[in-house]
Motif scaffolding. Structure first.
Motif, short mmCIF file in Angstrom:
data_model
loop_
_atom_site.label_atom_id
_atom_site.label_comp_id
_atom_site.label_asym_id
_atom_site.label_seq_id
_atom_site.Cartn_x
_atom_site.Cartn_y
_atom_site.Cartn_z
N GLY A 1 0.69 -1.04 -0.17
CA GLY A 1 0.04 0.08 -0.09
C GLY A 1 0.90 1.32 0.04
O GLY A 1 0.55 2.08 -0.74
N ALA A 2 1.98 1.28 0.67
CA ALA A 2 2.83 2.51 0.74
C ALA A 2 3.48 2.57 -0.38
O ALA A 2 3.68 3.78 -0.96
N ILE A 3 4.10 1.64 -1.14
CA ILE A 3 4.82 1.83 -2.30
C ILE A 3 4.00 2.33 -3.46
O ILE A 3 4.06 3.22 -4.40
N LEU A 4 2.51 1.54 -3.49
CA LEU A 4 1.63 2.19 -4.59
C LEU A 4 1.14 3.63 -4.27
O LEU A 4 1.12 4.47 -5.35
N ALA A 5 1.08 3.88 -2.92
CA ALA A 5 0.65 5.50 -2.64
C ALA A 5 1.76 6.18 -3.02
O ALA A 5 1.78 7.56 -3.76
N GLU B 1 -3.51 1.84 6.01
CA GLU B 1 -2.42 2.28 6.66
C GLU B 1 -1.02 2.51 5.94
O GLU B 1 -0.39 3.57 5.94
N GLY B 2 -0.90 1.44 5.14
CA GLY B 2 -0.11 1.55 3.93
C GLY B 2 -0.17 3.01 3.04
O GLY B 2 0.90 3.36 2.92
N VAL B 3 -1.33 3.04 2.79
CA VAL B 3 -1.64 4.19 1.98
C VAL B 3 -1.17 5.62 2.62
O VAL B 3 -0.36 6.63 2.15
N PHE B 4 -1.60 5.68 3.78
CA PHE B 4 -1.12 6.87 4.69
C PHE B 4 0.19 6.97 4.88
O PHE B 4 0.94 8.00 4.71
N LEU B 5 1.00 5.82 5.13
CA LEU B 5 2.48 5.95 5.40
C LEU B 5 3.24 6.16 3.98
O LEU B 5 4.19 6.98 4.09
N GLU C 1 6.52 9.96 1.54
CA GLU C 1 7.02 10.65 0.24
C GLU C 1 7.02 12.08 0.49
O GLU C 1 8.13 12.73 -0.25
N MET C 2 6.35 12.58 1.23
CA MET C 2 6.35 14.06 1.74
C MET C 2 7.61 14.34 2.44
O MET C 2 8.40 15.36 2.40
N TYR C 3 7.91 13.48 3.57
CA TYR C 3 9.21 13.78 4.11
C TYR C 3 10.43 13.57 3.15
O TYR C 3 11.59 14.35 3.33
N ASN C 4 10.32 12.72 2.24
CA ASN C 4 11.52 12.38 1.48
C ASN C 4 11.73 13.46 0.45
O ASN C 4 12.83 13.98 0.32
N GLY D 1 -4.59 15.37 1.74
CA GLY D 1 -6.09 14.80 2.19
C GLY D 1 -6.38 13.48 2.02
O GLY D 1 -7.09 12.85 3.01
N LEU D 2 -5.86 12.68 1.01
CA LEU D 2 -6.19 11.42 0.71
C LEU D 2 -5.30 10.54 2.05
O LEU D 2 -6.05 9.51 2.71
N ALA D 3 -4.36 11.09 2.53
CA ALA D 3 -3.51 10.18 3.46
C ALA D 3 -4.20 10.45 4.60
O ALA D 3 -4.31 9.44 5.70
N ILE D 4 -4.85 11.63 5.01
CA ILE D 4 -5.60 11.78 6.29
C ILE D 4 -6.70 10.93 6.46
O ILE D 4 -7.35 10.30 7.24
N GLY D 5 -7.61 10.95 5.10
CA GLY D 5 -8.58 10.05 4.75
C GLY D 5 -8.38 8.61 5.11
O GLY D 5 -9.05 7.77 5.72
#
Length: 292
Positions: free
Chosen positions: A91-95, A141-145, A150-153, A107-111
């Motif tokens: 989920g994290a990789i796809l997001a 949870e993976g989408v959120f992470l 990506e934002m931190y990176n 916004g999608l991450a918060i959702g």
């Protein structure tokens, strides 16, 4: 004894689930085994059916669950944990790949985080493990992470990779300390640790409200300065504390013949704890990286 995770404290290896706690007294007429050696002294082992169970208790050793009887094993826990953490990773990789950094992705991450929270709460209050709920939680949870990583990176290049390494290091060190017996998970240890953890969550929530209403500036206790670093280190230590409770719950569940489906709950609890550590590690890496 109740674990740190809602899934363990509601449905896990606790008194409410037919298991006894650390403070349980030996059953009348039963073997007099110390509560520290046998946390399930009251009623002995509710799942033991082999004729050697009472002999094992008298010798002070936990009875081992027979093979192929529908009881949880370490292989079950490892396999379910791999599936749950693998779902988080996918989920994290796809997001990361499909959602470029923007206000929309934020916004999608918060959702996704809210949906994951709801699924986690539903599972926590269910009387049985639901693989669909657990894997659904892991996916959101993976989408959120993935989005926040990506934002931190984008600002601190390499921060997610360092956070992953840090999470692995904390988890490995905690497991080593636990298996070496340097930390004994007793009722007193759990009470003190949970008191600190609850106080931390309450203070953090109050700090968030103060930041939202403009009372505290620059994030307050969760700033990107020295104070934020100290709070971040404390949060990671609390995550390590959670892990010791999870390890104890899993170890006792296997030793005393918990049903096989409890492996999903063990995987769920471990995943929540590891996500906690990763998020805190990500913030800590960003703080130490500065504004570069």
């Amino acid at each position: 004894m109740r674990s740190s995770n809602p899934v363990f404290s509601r449905r896990g290896f606790s008194r409410d689930n037919g298991y006894a706690g650390f403070n349980a007294a030996p059953q009348a007429g039963g073997p007099a085994v110390g509560t520290q050696a046998n946390p399930y002294a009251q009623g002995g082992n509710p799942y033991a059916q082999n004729p050697y169970a009472q002999q094992d208790l008298q010798q002070g050793a936990p009875p081992q669950a027979p093979v192929s009887t529908g009881r949880m094993t370490m292989d079950d826990v490892v396999m379910r944990s791999a599936m749950t953490l693998g779902t988080v990773t996918v989920g994290a990789i796809l997001a990361w790949a499909l959602l470029p950094v923007s206000s929309t992705s934020y916004g999608l991450a918060i959702g996704a985080a809210l949906v994951a929270f709801v699924l986690a709460m539903v599972q926590s209050f269910k009387r049985t493990a639901s693989p669909a709920l657990i894997l659904g939680y892991a996916a959101f949870e993976g989408v959120f992470l993935g989005v926040i990583s990506e934002m931190y990176n984008s600002r601190w290049s390499g921060a997610p990779f360092q956070a992953v390494l840090g999470t692995m290091a904390v988890s490995g060190a905690t497991l080593l300390v636990y298996k070496a017996g340097w930390v004994r998970v007793t009722a007193r240890y759990a009470r003190i640790g949970m008191t600190i953890a609850i106080a931390f969550v309450v203070v953090t929530a109050v700090n968030l409200l103060l930041v939202v209403f403009g009372v505290a500036s620059d994030g307050g206790l969760r700033s990107m300065g020295p104070l934020g670093a100290i709070v971040g280190i404390l949060a990671i230590l609390i995550g390590a504390f959670f892990l010791t409770l999870d390890f104890k719950q899993i170890e006792d569940g296997i030793a005393y013949g918990a049903p096989k489906e409890e492996a999903w709950l063990a995987a769920f609890g471990l995943t929540m704890t590891l996500v906690w550590i990763y998020v805190e590690m990500l913030r800590l890496v960003a703080i130490f990286s500065g504004d570069d």
